[in-house]
Each structure stands twice: as C-alpha cells, then as structure tokens.
Design a protein around this motif. Structure first.
Motif, PDB file in Angstrom:
ATOM      1  N   TRP A  38      -0.244  -8.537   2.725  1.00 13.32           N
ATOM      2  CA  TRP A  38      -0.193  -7.081   2.607  1.00 13.32           C
ATOM      3  C   TRP A  38       1.047  -6.534   3.288  1.00 13.32           C
TER       4      TRP A  38
ATOM      5  N   SER B 197      -2.156   5.823   9.320  1.00 12.47           N
ATOM      6  CA  SER B 197      -0.738   6.133   9.146  1.00 12.47           C
ATOM      7  C   SER B 197      -0.517   7.475   8.454  1.00 12.47           C
TER       8      SER B 197
ATOM      9  N   SER C 215      -5.574   2.299   5.878  1.00 16.75           N
ATOM     10  CA  SER C 215      -4.153   2.565   6.061  1.00 16.75           C
ATOM     11  C   SER C 215      -3.869   4.059   6.074  1.00 16.75           C
ATOM     12  N   GLN C 216      -4.525   4.795   5.211  1.00 19.86           N
ATOM     13  CA  GLN C 216      -4.343   6.254   5.191  1.00 19.86           C
ATOM     14  C   GLN C 216      -4.767   6.858   6.524  1.00 19.86           C
TER      15      GLN C 216
ATOM     16  N   VAL D   8       0.851  -1.187   0.000  1.00 22.87           N
ATOM     17  CA  VAL D   8       0.000   0.000   0.000  1.00 22.87           C
ATOM     18  C   VAL D   8       0.889   1.240   0.000  1.00 22.87           C
ATOM     19  N   THR D   9       0.952   1.912  -1.141  1.00 22.65           N
ATOM     20  CA  THR D   9       1.714   3.155  -1.275  1.00 22.65           C
ATOM     21  C   THR D   9       0.736   4.328  -1.252  1.00 22.65           C
TER      22      THR D   9
ATOM     23  N   ILE E 297       1.902  -2.746   4.734  1.00 26.55           N
ATOM     24  CA  ILE E 297       1.335  -1.404   4.937  1.00 26.55           C
ATOM     25  C   ILE E 297       2.269  -0.603   5.846  1.00 26.55           C
TER      26      ILE E 297
ATOM     27  N   GLN F 186       4.040   6.537   5.371  1.00 29.01           N
ATOM     28  CA  GLN F 186       3.766   6.036   4.030  1.00 29.01           C
ATOM     29  C   GLN F 186       4.942   5.194   3.544  1.00 29.01           C
TER      30      GLN F 186
ATOM     31  N   ILE G 129      -8.957  -1.404   2.562  1.00 26.44           N
ATOM     32  CA  ILE G 129      -7.671  -1.403   3.254  1.00 26.44           C
ATOM     33  C   ILE G 129      -6.827  -0.161   2.948  1.00 26.44           C
ATOM     34  N   PRO G 130      -6.680   0.271   1.694  1.00 25.33           N
ATOM     35  CA  PRO G 130      -5.874   1.480   1.464  1.00 25.33           C
ATOM     36  C   PRO G 130      -6.406   2.706   2.196  1.00 25.33           C
TER      37      PRO G 130
ATOM     38  N   VAL H 227      -1.957   0.511  -4.916  1.00 23.96           N
ATOM     39  CA  VAL H 227      -1.499  -0.756  -4.346  1.00 23.96           C
ATOM     40  C   VAL H 227      -0.675  -1.480  -5.399  1.00 23.96           C
TER      41      VAL H 227
END
Length: 368
Positions: free
Chosen positions: A40, A324, A320-321, A10-11, A42, A338, A316-317, A15
């Motif tokens: 994954w 994080s 994650s944002q 996950v960038t 992350i 990130q 999920i992305p 993804v």
C-alpha cells in the motif's frame, strides 16, 4: 529506498493499482500498473493531538524536547504533527507558545493544541486539577497574539463560566474550539457548537457517558456535521467495537484518529510525568499512579492505523481518510493529507500485512 512500482495507492476518490511519481518535494502523478500490487501507498499521517514520545514531551514548552518528540513520531509515519499541551499555569502556556513559534515557522510542528486548562473538574481525567480554571478571553488573546498563527486548537468544557464567549472568540480568530473533558448536557453541547465549536477531543474519553434519557455531549457531537470528532484507536481508550460504531456513526470525513501519545511512547514501562502528575506505564497502558485514570496513550499513528484496520475492522481507505485527509481539512492545510498531483510528497509505504516499510516527507525518505 524506492516507491514500489505496483501498490494499492489510496487517493481521495479511489484505490489505484500503480505507483506515485515524485518531483522534488511534490507529487507529480499517479500512474497505473497491471502488475499484482505488493503493498500500500497511503498519505502521511497527521496527528492533531499528541503530547510527546521517545522520552520527550511537548507539555513543558521545551523546544529541544519538541524536536525529539516530532522526529520520533515522524519515523513512525506522522509527517504532520501538532504539539498538545495539558492544563498549565498561564505563564507556561505563554512561554511554550513563544518557544514553539519558530518550530511552527520551520515546519517541525503544525501548531499548538492547548488541551486545557478550561476543563471540567468532574471530567478532568489525567489533567492536573490544580491548573483548571474558567476561560479568560484576555488570556486567550495574549496566547493568540504571541503565537502569530501558532495556536491552532483549544479544548474547552462548554459548561464552564465564560466558555461560550471563549468559543465564539476562538472561532472569530480562526482557532479551532474543541469540546472535551466535559460534563456538559446535550443542550449545552449544542449551544457550544452553535457558538462555533468545530471539533471534539477524544470522544467518549473525558466525557459524561451516554444515557438514553440524559444523552449528554456524545450524541450531540457524533450527530452534528459541523463537528469533527477525535478518536484514540487503542483498546485501552476504546473497545474496537466502539471505534467501529463511532466511525460509522460520524463517517470518516467527520472523524479523526489521534494518538494522545505521551512522553512514554516508545519507551520502557515505568514511571513518567504528565503535567506534574505521576504516570505509571505498564502493559501498553498509561495511568495515573494515584487513582488509575487513563493518562494518554503510548501508541504511534502507525499503531493506531493498524489497530483501526485489524481490531476494529475498518477499511483501509476509510482509516487513511481519518488519519490524514480529515485532519488536514480541519487544520485548513491545503497541500498535505492526500495523494494527488501537486500535493507535498508525504507518503507511507506499507506491506501487505500492514507493516510500515518507508516514510517519505516532502519527497525525502526518513531514516527509520
């Protein structure tokens, strides 16, 4: 342990099927793979609102307990953590600032979040009512000076006398003013945002409820792009549907997942202390023993991440944002939050069924 050679990485932008190359404590590159991904990767979690864990608390200002709590949450994926205190006498606030300053300089903590004591009596929740008081700019100035960059965030109820002035002062000093534990009207909340408040503490909890004729603080906070809103992703604080609604209403770049975890996190059910108040923990909920008010949580960021995905149905992305990237931006941290070349190698490895497999901080695997 080694990073998987083919996982969903996950960038910030997309993804990528592949892996992450690490050089020392930094991310060197993200490389693609045509193999079937096996899990994954992350970014490490950033928790801006945490009171303790593993039997240890941040709320007393004890440095040894702070190390214990931070190490516990690190094992559960929180690679950057803030020490949150509760409403306390000024002497305790000052001594905690001085005690935690070396831990911030060492990198154990990212800073201090004072959740109180400038909070609403009507919406104090599990805050000790005996410690509540109006904001005092001179008091705040002493804390900021003693911390020398350690004090990062302060929760204030904007309707209290002197609150707007305090928010303006915090903003000038580079400290995040967060609106929370408040009975403020919609208009007073807007005035606080205009004065410089840029965050909202555990939205919905410790706030006047929304009413379509008297909206209160919640829609003012969710609707303003200048405000980053905290949400506690456990079914005790928020129904999963509420979390999903709030996430979509505020959008991931303006939403942050926090634990609000207390010392009982990771411990057996029983009686605990929070800011001098007796808390009873049972069946995944922490409540004041005398009136049943929710008293923080007993989740880790790992738990919250999974809850947001599996219970609230958030992708999920996006989760994650919120766990994080957005908290890093709020705190002004430029090398974490990130997965990008040059960033600190804070990485979490998850299996396909979202079980945490490994935690890396600054390029080193953490013993779990």
């Amino acid at each position: 342990m080694q990073l998987p050679t083919s996982a969903r990485v996950v960038t910030p932008d997309l993804v990528i099927n592949g892996t992450v190359q690490v050089d020392g404590d930094r991310i060197a590159a993200i490389t693609e793979s045509e193999a079937e991904p096996t899990g994954w990767i992350i970014p490490g979690f950033i928790d801006i609102h945490c009171h303790g864990g593993n039997g240890a608390t941040y709320t007393t200002g004890d440095a040894d307990q702070a190390r214990t709590a931070a190490a516990f949450h690190l094992r559960h994926g929180t690679t950057t953590t803030m020490a949150s205190l509760v409403s306390s006498p000024f002497d305790l606030m000052l001594s905690a600032t001085k005690a935690f300053r070396p831990l911030v300089e060492e990198g154990v903590l990212a800073g201090i979040h004072f959740e109180g004591p400038y909070l609403s009596d009507a919406r104090c929740g599990a805050q000790n009512p005996a410690a509540l008081r109006d904001p005092d700019v001179k008091e705040i100035d002493q804390l900021i000076e003693a911390g020398a960059g350690t004090v990062k965030m302060m929760t204030i109820a904007p309707e209290r006398d002197g609150a707007i002035e305090a928010i303006e002062y915090l903003s000038v000093q580079g400290v995040i003013a967060s609106i929370g534990h408040t009975d403020a009207s919609f208009e007073v909340t807007q005035a606080a945002i205009a004065a410089g408040a840029t965050a909202a503490t555990h939205v919905f909890n410790g706030m006047r409820p929304f009413n379509h004729r008297d909206p209160g603080p919640i829609p003012a906070l969710l609707d303003d792009p200048r405000v980053v809103c905290e949400f506690i992703p456990d079914p005790v604080h928020l129904h999963p549907g509420t979390l999903a609604f709030a996430t979509h209403a505020s959008c991931a770049p303006w939403a942050v997942l926090v634990t609000d975890a207390m010392s009982a996190t990771g411990m057996p059910d029983g009686d605990y202390d929070l800011g001098g108040l007796k808390v009873r923990v049972a069946e995944g909920a922490a409540r004041l023993a005398d009136d049943g008010s929710i008293a923080g949580s007993v989740i880790t960021m790992d738990d919250g991440f999974r809850n947001a995905v599996e219970l609230a149905g958030i992708e999920i992305p996006m989760v994650s944002q919120m766990a994080s990237g957005t908290p890093a931006e709020l705190l002004g941290l430029t090398d974490v939050g990130q997965i990008s070349p040059g960033m600190r190698a804070d990485l979490l490895v998850y299996s396909e069924d979202l079980k945490l497999q490994g935690v890396m901080r600054a390029g080193e695997w953490i013993e779990r």
